[in-house]
Write a protein that holds these residues in place. Structure first.
Motif, short mmCIF file in Angstrom:
data_model
loop_
_atom_site.label_atom_id
_atom_site.label_comp_id
_atom_site.label_asym_id
_atom_site.label_seq_id
_atom_site.Cartn_x
_atom_site.Cartn_y
_atom_site.Cartn_z
N ALA A 1 -0.41 -1.74 14.62
CA ALA A 1 -0.81 -0.34 14.73
C ALA A 1 -2.32 -0.22 14.58
N TYR A 2 -2.91 0.63 15.40
CA TYR A 2 -4.36 0.81 15.40
C TYR A 2 -4.71 2.28 15.16
N PRO A 3 -4.66 2.74 13.92
CA PRO A 3 -5.08 4.12 13.64
C PRO A 3 -6.57 4.29 13.87
N GLY A 4 -6.96 5.52 14.21
CA GLY A 4 -8.37 5.89 14.22
C GLY A 4 -8.71 6.51 12.88
N VAL A 5 -9.41 7.62 12.92
CA VAL A 5 -9.75 8.33 11.68
C VAL A 5 -8.54 9.16 11.27
N VAL A 6 -7.98 8.84 10.11
CA VAL A 6 -6.80 9.53 9.59
C VAL A 6 -7.21 10.26 8.32
N ALA B 1 -9.63 14.69 12.39
CA ALA B 1 -8.91 13.50 11.93
C ALA B 1 -7.40 13.70 12.09
N MET B 2 -6.71 12.63 12.44
CA MET B 2 -5.26 12.69 12.59
C MET B 2 -4.62 12.90 11.22
N THR B 3 -3.56 13.69 11.17
CA THR B 3 -2.86 13.86 9.90
C THR B 3 -2.13 12.57 9.54
N VAL B 4 -1.96 12.35 8.25
CA VAL B 4 -1.26 11.16 7.81
C VAL B 4 0.20 11.21 8.26
N GLY C 1 0.83 -1.21 0.00
CA GLY C 1 0.00 0.00 0.00
C GLY C 1 0.85 1.25 0.00
N GLY C 2 1.97 1.19 -0.73
CA GLY C 2 2.97 2.26 -0.67
C GLY C 2 2.77 3.39 -1.64
N SER C 3 1.66 3.42 -2.36
CA SER C 3 1.48 4.46 -3.38
C SER C 3 0.76 5.70 -2.87
N ASP C 4 0.18 5.63 -1.67
CA ASP C 4 -0.68 6.73 -1.22
C ASP C 4 -0.84 6.62 0.29
N GLY C 5 -1.38 7.69 0.88
CA GLY C 5 -1.80 7.65 2.28
C GLY C 5 -0.71 7.27 3.25
N ILE C 6 -1.07 6.40 4.20
CA ILE C 6 -0.17 6.04 5.29
C ILE C 6 1.08 5.34 4.76
#
Length: 272
Positions: free
Chosen positions: A185-190, A216-219, A8-13
């Protein structure tokens, strides 16, 4: 040299984890890090690889759909063939979903979501495990608070993330003697677009989020917490105070936790 594989390295987290690792390596003089990035979108993946290379890391983009076990194995094989080792596997690839269970006419996309969120991580981990054991390396599993607390309207997503949590908790115990750490890891709303691209009740792309996203948490902050947890070989990274409180209250006052979960939904998607 340390070799890190990120799905999942193309976007987001995932993309931000890669950039953060590359920046840390660059600040330390560079050329000591190789990043192997997997995701479906070749163009975006190569853009992130270029950004990491500009920061001083070596970077290899490998177009990968983690719902396909052969592509998972190919990702790991290419990492080992190119760099000769694997020190870290970050299982980050995933897809979101939001639908009330009674409104789902066909459960086929539930199975597809499980292939992406659970099986993609399992297949990549199985392929990488001999290399990780040889390096006494690290595994990171990016789950979700929905993998700790069932969220209404997210039965499919919660199921996939609970399964992911259970798998990696058990694997952690199995690998304790091998010196391989497992950080969940347990992110919430990012603040990413993952919920907009998730499945709706009909198995189509949602195009919007069913969650309240104020605050929302920043990425960038999410990626920092994950990387810090990985480097420290922490067992878990629960990212928000509300998440930590909810986990405790689930044991002491489960009804209150359900009310908190319902309050996180937008009014138009709440069950009647």
């Amino acid at each position: 040299m340390r070799v890190v594989v990120v799905t999942g390295g193309s976007d987001g987290i995932g993309a931000e984890i890669a950039r953060r690792l590359a920046a840390r390596d660059g600040a330390a003089g560079g050329r000591n890090l190789a990043l192997v990035l997997g995701a479906r979108d070749r163009e975006k993946l190569e853009q992130v690889a270029g950004q990491c290379a500009a920061l001083g890391a070596q970077a290899l983009a490998v177009p990968t759909d983690v719902a396909d076990p052969d592509q998972c194995r190919r990702l790991i094989d290419m990492a080992e063939q190119r760099f000769g080792r694997i020190d870290v596997l970050v299982n980050n690839a995933g897809r979101s979903a939001h639908a009330l269970f009674e409104e789902v006419p066909d459960l086929g996309w539930y199975e597809e979501l499980m292939r992406i969120n659970l099986w993609g991580s399992v297949w990549c981990t199985q392929a990488a495990l001999p290399h990780l054991k040889a390096a006494r390396g690290r595994i990171v599993a990016v789950s979700s608070l929905a993998g700790l607390i069932g969220v209404p309207g997210r039965t499919a997503y919660s199921a996939s993330k609970f399964a992911m949590t259970g798998f990696f908790e058990a694997l952690r115990a199995e690998l304790k003697g091998a010196g391989v750490s497992v950080t969940i890891a347990y992110p919430g709303v990012v603040d990413t677009r993952i919920r907009y691209r998730g499945f709706n009740a009909l198995g189509q792309e949602m195009g919007s989020s069913g969650l309240r996203e104020e605050g929302a948490m920043t990425v960038q902050e999410c990626a920092r917490l994950i990387v810090d947890g990985m480097e420290a070989r922490r067992r878990e990274v629960v990212m928000t105070a509300k998440g930590k409180l909810g986990r405790l209250l689930k044991l002491l006052a489960p009804g209150l936790v359900e009310k908190m979960a319902l309050a996180a939904l937008k009014d138009e998607v709440k069950p009647l």
